[in-house]
Design a protein around this motif. Structure first.
Motif, PDB file in Angstrom:
ATOM      1  N   UNK A   3      42.989  84.876  52.738  1.00 26.32           N
ATOM      2  CA  UNK A   3      43.368  83.477  53.514  1.00 26.32           C
ATOM      3  C   UNK A   3      42.644  83.378  54.878  1.00 26.32           C
ATOM      4  N   UNK A   4      42.313  82.303  55.098  1.00 21.49           N
ATOM      5  CA  UNK A   4      41.715  82.093  56.512  1.00 21.49           C
ATOM      6  C   UNK A   4      42.651  81.767  57.460  1.00 21.49           C
ATOM      7  N   UNK A   5      42.803  82.562  58.668  1.00 18.72           N
ATOM      8  CA  UNK A   5      43.867  82.790  59.671  1.00 18.72           C
ATOM      9  C   UNK A   5      43.605  81.441  60.532  1.00 18.72           C
ATOM     10  N   UNK A   6      42.558  81.189  60.752  1.00 17.85           N
ATOM     11  CA  UNK A   6      42.192  80.225  61.772  1.00 17.85           C
ATOM     12  C   UNK A   6      40.993  79.074  61.328  1.00 17.85           C
ATOM     13  N   UNK A   7      41.643  78.074  60.848  1.00 15.97           N
ATOM     14  CA  UNK A   7      40.562  77.267  60.174  1.00 15.97           C
ATOM     15  C   UNK A   7      39.877  76.399  61.531  1.00 15.97           C
ATOM     16  N   UNK A   8      40.191  76.596  62.462  1.00 18.76           N
ATOM     17  CA  UNK A   8      39.562  76.167  63.772  1.00 18.76           C
ATOM     18  C   UNK A   8      38.314  76.625  63.852  1.00 18.76           C
ATOM     19  N   UNK A   9      37.905  78.169  63.130  1.00 16.12           N
ATOM     20  CA  UNK A   9      36.699  78.593  63.547  1.00 16.12           C
ATOM     21  C   UNK A   9      35.668  77.712  62.877  1.00 16.12           C
ATOM     22  N   UNK A  10      35.978  77.116  61.694  1.00 16.52           N
ATOM     23  CA  UNK A  10      34.951  76.159  61.272  1.00 16.52           C
ATOM     24  C   UNK A  10      34.497  75.050  62.171  1.00 16.52           C
ATOM     25  N   UNK A  11      35.305  74.676  63.150  1.00 15.27           N
ATOM     26  CA  UNK A  11      34.602  73.908  64.090  1.00 15.27           C
ATOM     27  C   UNK A  11      33.596  74.467  64.820  1.00 15.27           C
ATOM     28  N   UNK A  12      33.546  75.732  64.956  1.00  9.15           N
ATOM     29  CA  UNK A  12      32.698  76.298  65.599  1.00  9.15           C
ATOM     30  C   UNK A  12      30.960  76.209  64.787  1.00  9.15           C
TER      31      UNK A  12
END
Length: 105
Positions: A73-82
């Motif tokens: 699973x993705x731990x930090x979906x915020x990384x996709x904002x990068x």
């Protein structure tokens, strides 16, 4: 502060690989097994396992075992904002598809 810069560079290097990005985007939708990720990415399972190992080592993905399966699973979906920001930057400034070493002089 230097440590933060180093870690940011490592993150950019991780996100600079199309397979790893494809895996992160797939995990954004739902947790998945390596076999399912291999099918989605049309890549061999060893390549998926290597990519997941790198993403897991740097803390971007996590996993749990469900019976005999390992589900990532993705731990930090915020990384996709990068990634989204980088893609918007490329579009906004119409950056070329080739790097300096690939362009004709």
């Amino acid at each position: 502060m230097e440590e933060d810069k180093f870690r940011a560079i490592r993150l950019h290097k991780l996100l600079g690989n199309p397979l790893r990005v494809k895996i992160l985007r797939a995990l954004q939708e739902a947790p998945r097994t390596p076999t399912r990720l291999a099918r989605l990415a049309s890549r061999p399972l060893p390549a998926i396992s290597r990519a997941l190992g790198l993403l897991q080592a740097d803390g971007l993905v996590g996993y749990r075992t469900v019976g005999p399966c390992v589900v990532y699973h993705l731990r930090f979906p915020e990384v996709l904002a990068v990634l989204d920001l980088a893609e918007a930057f490329v579009r906004r400034f119409n950056l070329p598809a080739t790097g300096p070493s690939q362009r004709a002089s």
